[in-house]
Enzyme design. Sequence first.
Site, PDB file in Angstrom:
ATOM      1  N   GLY A   1       0.821  -1.207   0.000  1.00  0.00           N
ATOM      2  CA  GLY A   1       0.000   0.000   0.000  1.00  0.00           C
ATOM      3  C   GLY A   1       0.855   1.257   0.000  1.00  0.00           C
ATOM      4  N   THR A   2       1.924   1.238   0.759  1.00  0.00           N
ATOM      5  CA  THR A   2       2.802   2.409   0.850  1.00  0.00           C
ATOM      6  C   THR A   2       3.335   2.784  -0.529  1.00  0.00           C
ATOM      7  OG1 THR A   2       3.415   1.772   3.093  1.00  0.00           O
ATOM      8  CG2 THR A   2       4.899   3.299   1.961  1.00  0.00           C
TER       9      THR A   2
ATOM     10  N   ASN B   1      -7.291   3.380   9.658  1.00  0.00           N
ATOM     11  CA  ASN B   1      -6.717   2.155  10.217  1.00  0.00           C
ATOM     12  C   ASN B   1      -6.856   2.056  11.733  1.00  0.00           C
ATOM     13  OD1 ASN B   1      -4.845   4.345   9.498  1.00  0.00           O
ATOM     14  ND2 ASN B   1      -3.376   3.233  10.763  1.00  0.00           N
TER      15      ASN B   1
ATOM     16  N   GLN C   1      -7.373  -0.177   4.144  1.00  0.00           N
ATOM     17  CA  GLN C   1      -8.151  -0.872   5.182  1.00  0.00           C
ATOM     18  C   GLN C   1      -9.577  -1.170   4.728  1.00  0.00           C
ATOM     19  OE1 GLN C   1      -7.082  -2.185   7.904  1.00  0.00           O
ATOM     20  NE2 GLN C   1      -5.122  -1.165   8.257  1.00  0.00           N
TER      21      GLN C   1
ATOM     22  N   SER D   1      -3.843  -3.063  -0.416  1.00  0.00           N
ATOM     23  CA  SER D   1      -2.708  -3.866   0.047  1.00  0.00           C
ATOM     24  C   SER D   1      -3.159  -5.268   0.413  1.00  0.00           C
ATOM     25  CB  SER D   1      -2.093  -3.175   1.270  1.00  0.00           C
ATOM     26  OG  SER D   1      -1.054  -3.962   1.798  1.00  0.00           O
TER      27      SER D   1
ATOM     28  N   HIS E   1      -1.922  -7.718   2.352  1.00  0.00           N
ATOM     29  CA  HIS E   1      -1.840  -8.332   3.689  1.00  0.00           C
ATOM     30  C   HIS E   1      -2.928  -7.861   4.645  1.00  0.00           C
ATOM     31  CE1 HIS E   1       0.357  -5.249   6.294  1.00  0.00           C
ATOM     32  NE2 HIS E   1       0.543  -4.716   5.111  1.00  0.00           N
TER      33      HIS E   1
ATOM     34  N   THR F   1      10.589  -7.063 -12.094  1.00  0.00           N
ATOM     35  CA  THR F   1      10.007  -8.395 -12.302  1.00  0.00           C
ATOM     36  C   THR F   1       8.898  -8.631 -11.273  1.00  0.00           C
ATOM     37  OG1 THR F   1      12.112  -9.158 -13.127  1.00  0.00           O
ATOM     38  CG2 THR F   1      10.557 -10.866 -12.451  1.00  0.00           C
TER      39      THR F   1
ATOM     40  N   CYS G   1       1.157  -0.017  13.042  1.00  0.00           N
ATOM     41  CA  CYS G   1       2.257   0.366  12.154  1.00  0.00           C
ATOM     42  C   CYS G   1       3.187   1.313  12.890  1.00  0.00           C
ATOM     43  CB  CYS G   1       1.740   1.093  10.922  1.00  0.00           C
ATOM     44  SG  CYS G   1       0.482   0.199  10.067  1.00  0.00           S
TER      45      CYS G   1
HETATM   46  N1  PLP Z   1      -2.629   2.876   4.659  1.00  0.00           N
HETATM   47  C1  PLP Z   1      -3.273   2.375   5.714  1.00  0.00           C
HETATM   48  C2  PLP Z   1      -4.597   2.942   6.098  1.00  0.00           C
HETATM   49  C3  PLP Z   1      -2.716   1.323   6.447  1.00  0.00           C
HETATM   50  O1  PLP Z   1      -3.362   0.827   7.501  1.00  0.00           O
HETATM   51  C4  PLP Z   1      -1.456   0.811   6.053  1.00  0.00           C
HETATM   52  C5  PLP Z   1      -0.801  -0.238   6.828  1.00  0.00           C
HETATM   53  O2  PLP Z   1      -1.078  -0.432   7.991  1.00  0.00           O
HETATM   54  C6  PLP Z   1      -0.837   1.364   4.918  1.00  0.00           C
HETATM   55  C7  PLP Z   1      -1.449   2.403   4.250  1.00  0.00           C
HETATM   56  C8  PLP Z   1       0.461   0.836   4.405  1.00  0.00           C
HETATM   57  O3  PLP Z   1       0.220  -0.391   3.757  1.00  0.00           O
HETATM   58  P1  PLP Z   1       1.420  -1.421   3.539  1.00  0.00           P
HETATM   59  O4  PLP Z   1       1.708  -2.034   4.874  1.00  0.00           O
HETATM   60  O5  PLP Z   1       0.884  -2.411   2.561  1.00  0.00           O
HETATM   61  O6  PLP Z   1       2.556  -0.642   3.004  1.00  0.00           O
END
Ligand code: PLP
Length: 384
Positions: A69-70, A149, A177, A197, A199, A235, A318
């Site tokens: 996601g980042t 989140n 989320q 994302s 995971h 890749t 996080c």
């Molecule tokens: N955005 C939100 C709302 C999140 O909760 C998170 C991760 O906790 C992220 C972005 C980042 O996602 P990733 O862990 O896949 O980089």
Amino acid sequence: MIYLDSNATSAVAPEVLDAMLPFLRQSFHNPSSSYSAAREVKTAIEVARAQVAALINSRPESLVFTSCGTESLNAAIESAWQTCPDRRHLIISATEHSAVIEPARRWATRGGKVTFLQVDADGLPDLEQLVAALKSTPTALVSVMWANNETGVLASIDKVTQLAHDHGAMMLTDAVQAVGKVSVDVQKTPVDFLALSGHKFHAPKGVGALYVSPRVRFDPWMLGGGQESGKRSGTENVAGIVALGRAAELALSKPEVGEMRDAFEQNLVSHCPCAYVHGKGAPRLPGTSSICFPGLVAAEMLILLDKLGLACSAGSACHTANVHPSHVLQAMGVSADDAASTLRFSFCRYNTPHEAEEAATLVIQAEQRLRALAEEAAGPVVFS
Ligand code: PLP
């Protein structure tokens, strides 16, 4: 151990693991190679693209696979910077994840203007401030998260998108989320960029996607071999992408429900009279509960709950290494003390009502023990 921390990361679904393993074993080939085994791998990527597209109702070709996601969020913001040289204004909500806040800081250090949208006591962005900010300066991009989140609060992305578009700005939403937990439809809510994302909805870590609307230009920040139609070189993480596709398919067939979370909250609030739920007045994700236990130290609750067999988190996992009070709760007007007394519980479809009941019992036990200890002694708490 009862696991109530799925917003931090979720368990890989058994079906997802089964789908991805062949791509770590026999089907390991580089999808860009020309022999038939590699072509099958490429086909698997396109199947996954269609599966993820079905989950958010997009065209498959509008999806770019990324590492997380980042990365998706960084790529969207960087693209807006590159493609809008005459619109140097970025508007983000004050409760965004650091994956938006940090690129916004870079936007400002490069000479751009950044407006942080205030939120109300429930965490919903101030739309009047949004309109005023959009009118004040030509804006490249508005970024408001679909679901928070920490609190699970769902913003009115439809309205925010409409306002952004009315003023010629593009719209990005961090749906990391939200996707896989609530209905997300980019036809009904015509955002320009959307990050997701794997995971967070039962695929493994290390795979994500960025939706890029066909209406906007995208300037890729990962340059190289031209994979992902030139939008994200490198890749492909084939096993991860296949897993993401299967997780998307599962999410469509097994939507999340909120009954367990609601019963859990009711149970806690009735036994801990001063406890209260953040964002209760707003629509929320069905599995997220952010609860303040005024006067208690969340870090101590976490240690005790871990010993009792319950995994949850304080604010946002996080940021576990981060000792600052949650910027999300502070933006909602919660005091620093109450923010430091807040725990987040996040359920997923694999939790059972029995676990929710057990978890509430453990939290009530922990709360009562810590309150008793605090009354007995003013010194630091030692767990035996
Ligand atoms: N955005 C939100 C709302 C999140 O909760 C998170 C991760 O906790 C992220 C972005 C980042 O996602 P990733 O862990 O896949 O980089």
